[in-house]
Design a protein around this motif. Sequence first.
Motif, short mmCIF file in Angstrom:
data_model
loop_
_atom_site.label_atom_id
_atom_site.label_comp_id
_atom_site.label_asym_id
_atom_site.label_seq_id
_atom_site.Cartn_x
_atom_site.Cartn_y
_atom_site.Cartn_z
N PRO A 152 4.27 8.70 7.49
CA PRO A 152 3.32 8.92 6.41
C PRO A 152 1.99 8.20 6.67
CG PRO A 152 4.82 7.16 5.81
CD PRO A 152 5.25 7.66 7.17
N LEU A 153 1.00 8.54 5.84
CA LEU A 153 -0.29 7.84 5.82
C LEU A 153 -0.26 6.85 4.68
CD1 LEU A 153 -2.90 10.72 6.23
CD2 LEU A 153 -2.18 9.08 7.96
N LYS A 154 -0.84 5.70 4.88
CA LYS A 154 -0.91 4.69 3.82
C LYS A 154 -2.33 4.63 3.29
CE LYS A 154 2.92 2.01 5.46
NZ LYS A 154 3.45 0.72 5.84
N MET A 170 0.85 -1.17 0.00
CA MET A 170 0.00 0.00 0.00
C MET A 170 0.89 1.23 0.00
SD MET A 170 -2.97 1.11 2.74
CE MET A 170 -3.87 -0.39 2.47
N PRO A 171 0.70 2.13 -0.94
CA PRO A 171 1.54 3.34 -1.01
C PRO A 171 1.40 4.21 0.24
CG PRO A 171 0.33 3.03 -3.05
CD PRO A 171 -0.22 2.05 -2.06
N ALA A 172 2.48 4.89 0.57
CA ALA A 172 2.50 5.80 1.72
C ALA A 172 2.69 7.22 1.22
CB ALA A 172 3.62 5.41 2.67
N TYR A 173 2.05 8.15 1.91
CA TYR A 173 2.07 9.56 1.51
C TYR A 173 2.32 10.45 2.70
CZ TYR A 173 -0.32 7.78 -2.61
OH TYR A 173 -0.66 7.07 -3.74
N SER A 174 3.10 11.49 2.48
CA SER A 174 3.20 12.58 3.43
C SER A 174 1.94 13.42 3.21
CB SER A 174 4.45 13.39 3.14
OG SER A 174 4.50 14.50 3.99
N CYS A 175 1.21 13.71 4.27
CA CYS A 175 -0.07 14.38 4.14
C CYS A 175 -0.02 15.75 4.81
CB CYS A 175 -1.16 13.52 4.79
SG CYS A 175 -2.81 14.22 4.69
N ARG A 176 -0.43 16.78 4.06
CA ARG A 176 -0.51 18.14 4.59
C ARG A 176 -1.90 18.69 4.34
NH1 ARG A 176 3.58 18.88 1.29
NH2 ARG A 176 2.52 20.53 0.14
#
Length: 152
Positions: free
Chosen positions: A93-95, A1-7
């Motif tokens: 990060p969020l996945k 599952m991809p991970a993202y830095s979330c702002r």
Amino acid sequence: MPAYSCRFTDAVVRPDRKDDLEALIQKMFARRHHNRVSAGPSGQMWLTVELVQALRRASAVYREVSTKTTGPLPFEIGFLRIHDGRLEAISDPLKTDGPEVFVRILSEFLEPGAQITLDPATDGAQAEAGDEAKGGTWTVRGAGEVENVENA
């Protein structure tokens, strides 16, 4: 599952939906290990259906992207919080498998003008997994209405 830095930018929570969003955050955090439940096939199916139905009750946008028994399970919502009336991530990060679905669901709870940016994480684990994560920045126009500002 991809991970993202979330702002989040100007992510003001709609006062009339604050309690609903807080309940959704709590539910998704409490169920964050749902995919690893070892209750057997029939128990797992019931748990999934029950969770989908709870999400459908909480979100009109979720009803658009799901059926009565199946749909994406946005556990990443459980890693958010409301602080001083604004939404923010408590995990980095969020996945998520579906960045746009995640953003569309949140749009129902945020004031128009909020921006949500998901940048692919650069921790190396994602590259090893071979994930081709595509993030972006979305502006909330209304409930279920988001615009990817990079493609505008």
